[in-house]
Design an enzyme around this catalytic site. Structure first.
Site, short mmCIF file in Angstrom:
data_model
loop_
_atom_site.label_atom_id
_atom_site.label_comp_id
_atom_site.label_asym_id
_atom_site.label_seq_id
_atom_site.Cartn_x
_atom_site.Cartn_y
_atom_site.Cartn_z
N HIS A 178 -9.31 4.41 -1.93
CA HIS A 178 -8.57 4.43 -0.66
C HIS A 178 -9.41 5.14 0.38
CE1 HIS A 178 -4.26 3.40 -1.73
NE2 HIS A 178 -4.94 3.20 -2.84
N ASP A 213 0.85 -1.18 0.00
CA ASP A 213 0.00 0.00 0.00
C ASP A 213 0.90 1.25 0.00
OD1 ASP A 213 -2.36 1.41 0.21
OD2 ASP A 213 -2.54 1.18 2.39
N HIS A 214 0.64 2.19 -0.89
CA HIS A 214 1.41 3.44 -0.97
C HIS A 214 2.93 3.27 -1.04
CE1 HIS A 214 -1.97 6.14 -0.56
NE2 HIS A 214 -2.46 5.33 0.36
N ASP A 218 2.75 5.12 -5.51
CA ASP A 218 1.97 6.34 -5.32
C ASP A 218 2.79 7.56 -5.74
OD1 ASP A 218 0.49 8.47 -4.52
OD2 ASP A 218 0.30 7.87 -2.42
ZN ZN Z 1 -4.41 4.97 0.91
#
Ligand code: ZN
Length: 325
Positions: free
Chosen positions: A226, A94-95, A116
């Protein structure tokens, strides 16, 4: 020593998302960083027969240790089988904030990653995302990119203001980068304090008009939301009742997420709700039994609640229940 996710029994998101779009549901992406959260996510997903994305932030990876995580993911696959259903399981970063971190995760068994670059200029976001995609696709790892910025705080990711996704940019971004899915900003927000509203006031609705525009520009393409916890009031009240202080914590209403899950949104991220349920139940247990000092008692109590919450999400919010195997 590098390992492929395929050796761990994990899958990438490609097939998962194709089925989710066709079936009008979203695959849940639940963040975890400890044993009890992982057990609860797997048990709930098996019991509802749902595919699941195990999601790890950079901070969670540091907390849990990358080597331990690899074996936890492998353990999760084995645990699901032991419980009776070999549901599809993805291990997702994630990210991801750099090319190096993404490479490192792919080498240690992740089957999907997010890069990201949403804080960069459009041109630089494309350059970074494409570089990650070129590497990841060599190993059949799927990649999520992001356009638009969410407000709120999540581990190292924070922004004071949101910046909605501009639908006129999405086609170019996907074409140039070859990403497998795209996170967009339509009014969700990171953390437990998503909207500044007074008690009793309703939260601003998600920008479904932007989502519709994005879908028109990218027909059948997987979209990701998100910051999509609902900040369930029952847990906020429990936390406050048993010594906590979380005033005005508020999230995205479940009906809005259900509506989004029926569209091209095929991955919905939930982190805060897991944290809140866990904290609420640990607080409740310890407040009611001041003599207890066995972590299995209060962590186990919290784990049971997590199972209940994740099952309800798979059934009523994601719509993913019944789509596992
Ligand atoms: Zn997020």
């Amino acid at each position: 020593m590098s390992v492929s996710y395929k050796e761990l029994g994990l899958v990438n998101t490609r097939n998962m998302f194709a089925k989710a779009i066709k079936g009008g549901y979203a695959v849940p992406a639940y963040n975890f960083n400890n044993l009890e959260q992982l057990q609860a996510i797997i048990q709930a997903s098996v019991e509802t027969n749902s595919p699941v994305i195990l999601q790890i932030s950079k901070g969670a990876r540091q907390y849990a240790n990358a080597t331990i995580l690899r074996y936890m993911a492998m353990g999760a696959v084995g645990y699901a089988k032991e419980l009776g259903k070999a549901i599809p399981i993805t291990l997702h970063l994630d990210h991801g904030d750099s090319y190096e971190l993404c490479v490192n995760c792919i080498e240690s068994g992740f089957s999907s990653i997010m890069i990201d670059g949403s804080h960069l200029s459009f041109a630089d976001n494309i350059i970074l995302t494409k570089k990650v995609v070129d590497y990841a696709h060599k190993y059949d790892v799927s990649v999520e990119g992001e356009l638009g910025v969410l407000a709120g705080i999540e581990d190292e990711v924070s922004s004071e203001h949101s910046h909605y996704t501009d639908p006129s940019e999405v086609q170019e971004f996907v074409k140039q980068t070859s990403v497998d899915s795209l996170a967009i900003s339509i009014g969700t927000s990171h953390g437990a304090y998503k909207f500044k509203v007074k008690p009793g006031e309703s939260v601003p609705p998600l920008r479904f008009d932007i989502l519709t525009e994005v879908e028109k520009c990218l027909p059948g393409f997987p979209i990701v939301l998100h910051g999509a916890s609902s900040v369930l009031p029952e847990y906020v009240s429990l936390i406050n009742k048993y010594g906590g202080a979380m005033e005005n914590a508020v999230g995205v209403p479940e009906e809005q997420l259900r509506k989004a899950a029926k569209s091209a949104v095929c991955k919905i991220n939930v982190d805060s709700d897991g944290r809140l349920a866990f904290t609420a139940k640990v607080r409740e247990y310890l407040a009611k039994d001041a003599e207890e000092f066995d972590p299995r008692k209060y962590l186990g109590f919290a784990r049971s609640e997590l199972v209940k919450m994740y099952k309800a999400k798979n059934e009523n919010v994601m719509g993913s229940a019944g789509h596992g195997v």
